[in-house]
Structures are given as C-alpha cells and as structure tokens.
Design a protein around this motif. Structure first.
Motif, PDB file in Angstrom:
ATOM      1  N   LYS A  53      -1.180  -1.818   2.175  1.00 21.39           N
ATOM      2  CA  LYS A  53      -1.333  -0.419   2.594  1.00 21.39           C
ATOM      3  C   LYS A  53      -2.738  -0.242   3.170  1.00 21.39           C
ATOM      4  CE  LYS A  53       1.926   1.734  -0.650  1.00 21.39           C
ATOM      5  NZ  LYS A  53       2.856   2.193   0.394  1.00 21.39           N
ATOM      6  N   VAL A  54      -2.807   0.394   4.342  1.00 29.39           N
ATOM      7  CA  VAL A  54      -4.068   0.588   5.037  1.00 29.39           C
ATOM      8  C   VAL A  54      -4.399   2.080   5.066  1.00 29.39           C
ATOM      9  CG1 VAL A  54      -5.339   0.204   7.173  1.00 29.39           C
ATOM     10  CG2 VAL A  54      -3.595  -1.440   6.455  1.00 29.39           C
ATOM     11  N   PHE A  55      -5.644   2.398   4.718  1.00 25.89           N
ATOM     12  CA  PHE A  55      -6.106   3.782   4.657  1.00 25.89           C
ATOM     13  C   PHE A  55      -7.249   3.978   5.651  1.00 25.89           C
ATOM     14  CE2 PHE A  55      -4.272   2.716   0.602  1.00 25.89           C
ATOM     15  CZ  PHE A  55      -3.547   3.852   0.240  1.00 25.89           C
ATOM     16  N   PRO A  56      -7.468   5.194   6.101  1.00 23.32           N
ATOM     17  CA  PRO A  56      -8.626   5.447   6.969  1.00 23.32           C
ATOM     18  C   PRO A  56      -9.922   5.349   6.171  1.00 23.32           C
ATOM     19  CG  PRO A  56      -7.511   7.513   6.436  1.00 23.32           C
ATOM     20  CD  PRO A  56      -6.642   6.413   5.898  1.00 23.32           C
ATOM     21  N   GLY A  57     -10.914   4.673   6.749  1.00 22.42           N
ATOM     22  CA  GLY A  57     -12.204   4.611   6.085  1.00 22.42           C
ATOM     23  C   GLY A  57     -12.763   3.213   5.988  1.00 22.42           C
ATOM     24  N   GLY A  58     -13.956   3.118   5.414  1.00 23.88           N
ATOM     25  CA  GLY A  58     -14.657   1.866   5.285  1.00 23.88           C
ATOM     26  C   GLY A  58     -14.430   1.197   3.942  1.00 23.88           C
ATOM     27  N   HIS A  59     -15.479   0.521   3.450  1.00 20.74           N
ATOM     28  CA  HIS A  59     -15.305  -0.265   2.232  1.00 20.74           C
ATOM     29  C   HIS A  59     -14.953   0.604   1.029  1.00 20.74           C
ATOM     30  CE1 HIS A  59     -15.608  -3.866  -0.135  1.00 20.74           C
ATOM     31  NE2 HIS A  59     -16.510  -3.326  -0.942  1.00 20.74           N
ATOM     32  N   PHE A  60     -15.503   1.800   0.983  1.00 21.98           N
ATOM     33  CA  PHE A  60     -15.182   2.718  -0.108  1.00 21.98           C
ATOM     34  C   PHE A  60     -14.273   3.850   0.382  1.00 21.98           C
ATOM     35  CE2 PHE A  60     -18.647   0.481  -2.111  1.00 21.98           C
ATOM     36  CZ  PHE A  60     -18.243   0.437  -3.441  1.00 21.98           C
ATOM     37  N   TYR A  61     -13.268   3.454   1.153  1.00 26.12           N
ATOM     38  CA  TYR A  61     -12.246   4.390   1.639  1.00 26.12           C
ATOM     39  C   TYR A  61     -11.619   5.166   0.495  1.00 26.12           C
ATOM     40  CZ  TYR A  61      -8.827   1.356  -0.430  1.00 26.12           C
ATOM     41  OH  TYR A  61      -8.116   0.653  -1.361  1.00 26.12           O
ATOM     42  N   LEU A  62     -11.539   4.566  -0.691  1.00 24.32           N
ATOM     43  CA  LEU A  62     -10.850   5.214  -1.818  1.00 24.32           C
ATOM     44  C   LEU A  62     -11.594   6.441  -2.323  1.00 24.32           C
ATOM     45  CD1 LEU A  62     -11.146   2.651  -4.802  1.00 24.32           C
ATOM     46  CD2 LEU A  62     -12.656   2.784  -2.848  1.00 24.32           C
ATOM     47  N   ASN A  63     -12.878   6.604  -1.971  1.00 27.54           N
ATOM     48  CA  ASN A  63     -13.593   7.822  -2.356  1.00 27.54           C
ATOM     49  C   ASN A  63     -13.084   9.045  -1.602  1.00 27.54           C
ATOM     50  OD1 ASN A  63     -15.184   6.381  -4.112  1.00 27.54           O
ATOM     51  ND2 ASN A  63     -16.968   6.298  -2.759  1.00 27.54           N
TER      52      ASN A  63
END
Length: 256
Positions: free
Chosen positions: A231-241
């Motif tokens: 699964k790919v999300f928008p954002g960088g290394h800490f996209y989960l924030n």
C-alpha cells in the motif's frame, strides 16, 4: 502520531516494564499487535495507535534500552542483538494470534524477530512493515560514522522529529547516544539468506520517501510465502504522521 501525542504518552504509566509498554490494555481482545519503533524512536510513538486499535486488539509497544524510562540502560547497536533479546521476551505474549508492525528500523527488527521465532515454531499471524526497503535490497549508508551535526541533519530531512527537539542542545545531548546506536544498528545490518516467512506481509510506504523506492518496498514479497500486499500513501519517510487514520485502517485490516 504527532509529537504532542507522544508527549502525552510519555506522562502515561504503562502497565508493563522491561521491553513492553501496554498503554491501553485490551485483555479481552482475541488478537495482539506488537509495534516496533523507528531509529531514535520510543514506545510512546505508538500511543495513538494503541488508543485507536486498543478496543479491537491488545497493543504492545516495544521500548528499546537507552531511552525514556530505560535511559540508564546501555543501548544495543545491532539489529541482531536487539532481535536476540526480543526473541526471548516476546513468546510469553503469544497466547493469541500476534501481528508485528514496525516502521523504518522497526520494520527490519520486526522481520528479524519473526524469523527467529519461526525457527522455534512460533509463527506470526501477520507482519506489517512500513517505511523500509526489503532486507534483500541493501544500500551503503554511513550516517552513523559522521558527527552529531550530520546525524541531526539527516533526521531533520526525514521530518520525523519535532524541530523543537532538534533545536534543544540539552535534550539532544541526552538522546544522541540512542539515536547513534540505532543508526549504527540499521546501517551495519547484513541480511542473511534464509527461508521466507510463513505469515502474510503487508508493506506500507510513502510515495516520496527518499529512503525507499517502490521497487524496494515491493521486494518484501520475496520474504514471505504467506501472501503479500503493498500500500502506497502520499508523503515522505514519515508519511504515517499525516496519514494516521488511513495507516491505522490498513494495519487493522491486516490484523484480520
């Protein structure tokens, strides 16, 4: 997963000591999620995850030595050393199906603990790896060999640490030994070929992560015989924030 939430978590009293923190115990849940922090991170990073998933699963967060309430303990600076310690610590929690979740360094450590447990006949219900390329996709990295300024600059580029923390010399003096130990653990890790895991693996990544390409994230498929999804999300290394709700939903879906 914000810094404010982490600060609130730091003042909470967990119900466990040693390696395990259990911020929202759910003894009646029929499954368990064990969360492994990133380099420089601590168990409190997963306080919001524990709160969100806690009613559905019993959430444990791993506290590495050398930080927060384990500040007086010596840091471990190898993935193997951390994994060996956790191999002996975690089997007691396998009274119900267990899924591991790890971000960045935590993903690598969760994988190595899973391998060790499986050699003992203890198989995970699932493994969720975030923000980390597959173990079979190494890169040459030497950040841990540089000075404190280089290490702090790298942390700042990844946007996983509050700028107020990075700008506090006294606080950074306290946390730098743990940060450097973690970076050394990750950057000196050498994957040893072995049988794939039996459990399903879910890989999560940001589409603009400088640490992980989509190919490197997808290569986690090579490390399991139990099914794989990316699964790919928008954002960088800490996209989960910034994608906390979507990430939590994905992890809960992987719990089954």
């Amino acid at each position: 997963m914000t810094e404010a939430a982490q600060d609130a978590a730091s003042s909470s009293t967990p119900s466990e000591v040693g390696w395990v923190r259990r911020y929202h115990p759910a003894p009646g849940a029929d499954r368990r999620l064990v969360c492994f922090p990133h380099a420089g991170g601590s168990a409190s990073y997963y306080f919001p995850v524990s709160r969100a998933i806690g009613p559905y699963a019993d959430v444990l967060a791993i506290q590495y030595p050398g930080r927060h309430d384990r500040h007086g303990e010596a840091c471990l600076d190898s993935i193997g050393g951390l994994a060996d310690a956790l191999e002996g610590e975690l089997p007691a929690w396998f009274d119900r199906p267990v899924t591991f979740f790890g971000h960045s360094m935590g993903a690598l450590l969760a994988f190595e603990v899973a391998r060790r447990l499986e050699r003992r006949g203890i198989v995970l219900h699932g493994l969720c790896v975030s923000g980390r390329r597959a173990p079979s996709r190494p890169r040459s990295e030497r950040v841990h060999l540089g000075g404190d300024e280089a290490l702090l600059a790298h942390m700042a580029r990844l946007s996983g640490t509050d700028s107020r923390v990075l700008g506090d010399p006294e606080l950074m003096r306290l946390v730098m030994p743990a940060v450097r130990a973690d970076y050394k653990a990750v950057e000196t890790y050498a994957y040893t070929d072995g049988p794939p895991l039996s459990c399903p693996v879910l890989a999560l990544t940001g589409d603009d992560d400088p640490q992980v390409t989509l190919e490197e994230a997808g290569a986690w498929a090579e490390h399991t015989g139990g099914g794989f999804a990316l699964k790919v999300f928008p954002g960088g290394h800490f996209y989960l924030n910034t994608c906390a709700d979507a990430v939590t939903a994905a992890v809960r879906g992987h719990l089954g």
